[in-house]
Design a protein around this motif. Structure first.
Motif, short mmCIF file in Angstrom:
data_model
loop_
_atom_site.label_atom_id
_atom_site.label_comp_id
_atom_site.label_asym_id
_atom_site.label_seq_id
_atom_site.Cartn_x
_atom_site.Cartn_y
_atom_site.Cartn_z
N GLY A 1 40.06 46.29 39.64
CA GLY A 1 40.94 46.17 38.49
C GLY A 1 41.64 44.82 38.37
N LEU A 2 41.39 43.89 39.28
CA LEU A 2 41.97 42.56 39.14
C LEU A 2 41.05 41.72 38.24
CD1 LEU A 2 42.91 43.68 42.08
CD2 LEU A 2 43.64 41.32 42.42
N LEU B 1 44.98 31.36 47.77
CA LEU B 1 46.37 31.31 48.25
C LEU B 1 46.62 32.19 49.48
CD1 LEU B 1 48.15 31.44 44.76
CD2 LEU B 1 47.62 29.42 46.16
N ALA C 1 42.76 33.62 42.86
CA ALA C 1 44.08 33.25 43.41
C ALA C 1 44.26 33.85 44.80
CB ALA C 1 45.19 33.72 42.47
N LEU C 2 43.80 35.09 44.99
CA LEU C 2 43.92 35.71 46.31
C LEU C 2 43.16 34.90 47.36
CD1 LEU C 2 43.64 39.55 45.58
CD2 LEU C 2 45.57 38.39 46.65
N ALA D 1 40.76 35.46 37.52
CA ALA D 1 41.78 34.50 37.97
C ALA D 1 42.59 35.07 39.13
CB ALA D 1 42.70 34.15 36.81
N GLN D 2 42.95 36.36 39.04
CA GLN D 2 43.73 36.98 40.12
C GLN D 2 42.91 37.06 41.40
OE1 GLN D 2 44.53 40.52 37.91
NE2 GLN D 2 46.61 39.89 37.34
#
Lengths: 237, 104
Positions: free
Chosen positions: A37-38, A49, A45-46, A41-42
Motif C-alpha cells: 500500500g505504499l 533513508l 524513501a524507505l 516515492a514512499q
C-alpha cells in the motif's frame, strides 16, 4: 602488482559481490512495499533513508497488516537497534570522527559490518566497510526502484538462488572467526536461540535475540578485572 | 491525511534507525576499553552472524524449513574447508540452490 594491492582488490571485489547478492533483494522489497500500500516515492524513501533491510520489511509488513504508521516505525526501531551494537564494534576499528563518522553511520548494516570486522588493519577495515556499504546502498536503492515500478515481473530472487547466496556469504564471514578462542560456543548458542525463535516471531527478532545472547555471555564470562582481549591494559578504575 | 501520517512514520523510522547507528558509532573510547564491553563487542558480530546464517538457511514464513538452501549451505561448508575464494563460495551456493530448484 604488489601483494598489498592484490589484497585491496580482493576486498573490493568481495564487497561488490556481497552488494550484488544483497542488493538484488531490493527487488523483493520494492515489490512487497508497493503491494503493501505504499507508493513508489514512499518505497524509495524507505530504502534511501532507513537503509536497513530488516527494519524496512518490518515497516511495510506492519502497514500491510493494517497497523498504524507509528506502530510500523516502532517495529523498524526494534530491528534497527542491532545496528547500534554493530557501531560499537566498528567505531574503534574504522577510527573516523565528526561529520565523516556521522555520514559513515548510515552505511552500518549487517553486511558492511561483517565485511570489515574481520580485517587485520584499519585501512583494510575501511576498504571492506566502504566497498560493501556503498555497493549494497547503490544496488539496494536501484533494485528497490525497479521492484516498486515493475513489481514481481522480473521473477523471484530465489529462482536465481540469491537467498542461498546471502546465507553462504554470512557463513563465509563467520567461518574464520570460529577459530578464535571462546567464540564457537557463543556462536552455537546464538544460532540455537535464533532457530528456536523463528516460528514465534517476525523477521529480525531472532537476530536481535542473538545480540542479547552475546551481551549476556560476554558479561557473564568476563572475569572481574580481566585485561582486554590481547592487550596489556593498565587498570584505571 | 492518511498519506501525511504514512510519510511521518517513514521519516520517524528513518530518524530512529539512523540515530541507533550514530549512537553505536559514538560510544566513547573509555567505555569501549572496559573489559566487559570489549568482550561483548567482540562477541556481537559472531553471535549475529551465526543467527543470520541460521535464519538465511532455515527460516521460512514463521517456520523452519529444509529446502534447496540447505544443499547450498553444505556446498558452502565444503568450499570453505577447501579454502575457496569468497565469491566462489557465495555465487557457487546460489548456483547450487538455483539448480536444485530447477530439477525439483
Amino acid at each position: 602488482m604488489t601483494a598489498e594491492a592484490r589484497q585491496r582488490r580482493r576486498i573490493v571485489a568481495d564487497g561488490l559481490g556481497v552488494g550484488l547478492a544483497t542488493g538484488a533483494y531490493g527487488l523483493s522489497f520494492g515489490a512487497i512495499s508497493v503491494a503493501s500500500g505504499l507508493d513508489v516515492a514512499q518505497t524509495c524513501a524507505l530504502s534511501l533513508l532507513v537503509f536497513t533491510g530488516a527494519s524496512q520489511f518490518a515497516f511495510v509488513g506492519a502497514i500491510a497488516a493494517g497497523g498504524s504508521p507509528l506502530s510500523a516505525a516502532a517495529a523498524a526501531f526494534l530491528l534497527g537497534s542491532r545496528n547500534a551494537l554493530y557501531g560499537i564494534r566498528l567505531a574503534p576499528l574504522l577510527g573516523w570522527r565528526g561529520l565523516r563518522r556521522t555520514a559513515a553511520a548510515h552505511l552500518v548494516i549487517d553486511e558492511s559490518t561483517a565485511m570489515s570486522v574481520l580485517r587485520s588493519t584499519r585501512d583494510e577495515a575501511r576498504l571492506g566497510f566502504l566497498s560493501t556499504g556503498l555497493a549494497v546502498f547503490a544496488l539496494w536503492n536501484l533494485a528497490t526502484l525497479i521492484g516498486a515500478v515493475v513489481g514481481n515481473q522480473l521473477g523471484d530472487p530465489r529462482d536465481y538462488g540469491l537467498d542461498a547466496a546471502v546465507g553462504a556469504a554470512f557463513l563465509a564471514l563467520l567461518w574464520p572467526r570460529l577459530r578464535e578462542p571462546g567464540t564457537a560456543i557463543p556462536a552455537a548458542v546464538s544460532a540455537v536461540a535464533a532457530a528456536t525463535l523463528v516460528p514465534y516471531s517476525g523477521p529480525g527478532v531472532p537476530i536481535l535475540a542473538a545480540g542479547v545472547v552475546a551481551v549476556v555471555i560476554g558479561l557473564v564470562t568476563t572475569p572481574p578485572g580481566a585485561p582486554k582481549d590481547g592487550d596489556p591494559v593498565v587498570e584505571t578504575q | 491525511m492518511e498519506t501525511t501520517t504514512l510519510w511521518t512514520g517513514i521519516l520517524l523510522a528513518a530518524l530512529g534507525c539512523w540515530l541507533f547507528k550514530v549512537v553505536g558509532m559514538s560510544v566513547p573510547k573509555q567505555v569501549l576499553e572496559r573489559p566487559a564491553v570489549s568482550r561483548v563487542a567482540n562477541l556481537i558480530p559472531v553471535a549475529l552472524l551465526a543467527a543470520l546464517v541460521v535464519v538465511q538457511v532455515f527460516a521460512g514464513d514463521r517456520e523452519l524449513v529444509l529446502d534447496a538452501r540447505v544443499l547450498a549451505a553444505v556446498y558452502a561448508v565444503i568450499a570453505l574447508i577447501l579454502r575457496a575464494p569468497f565469491l566462489v563460495v557465495v555465487f557457487g551456493a546460489a548456483g547450487v540452490a538455483a539448480a536444485a530448484r530447477l530439477v525439483s
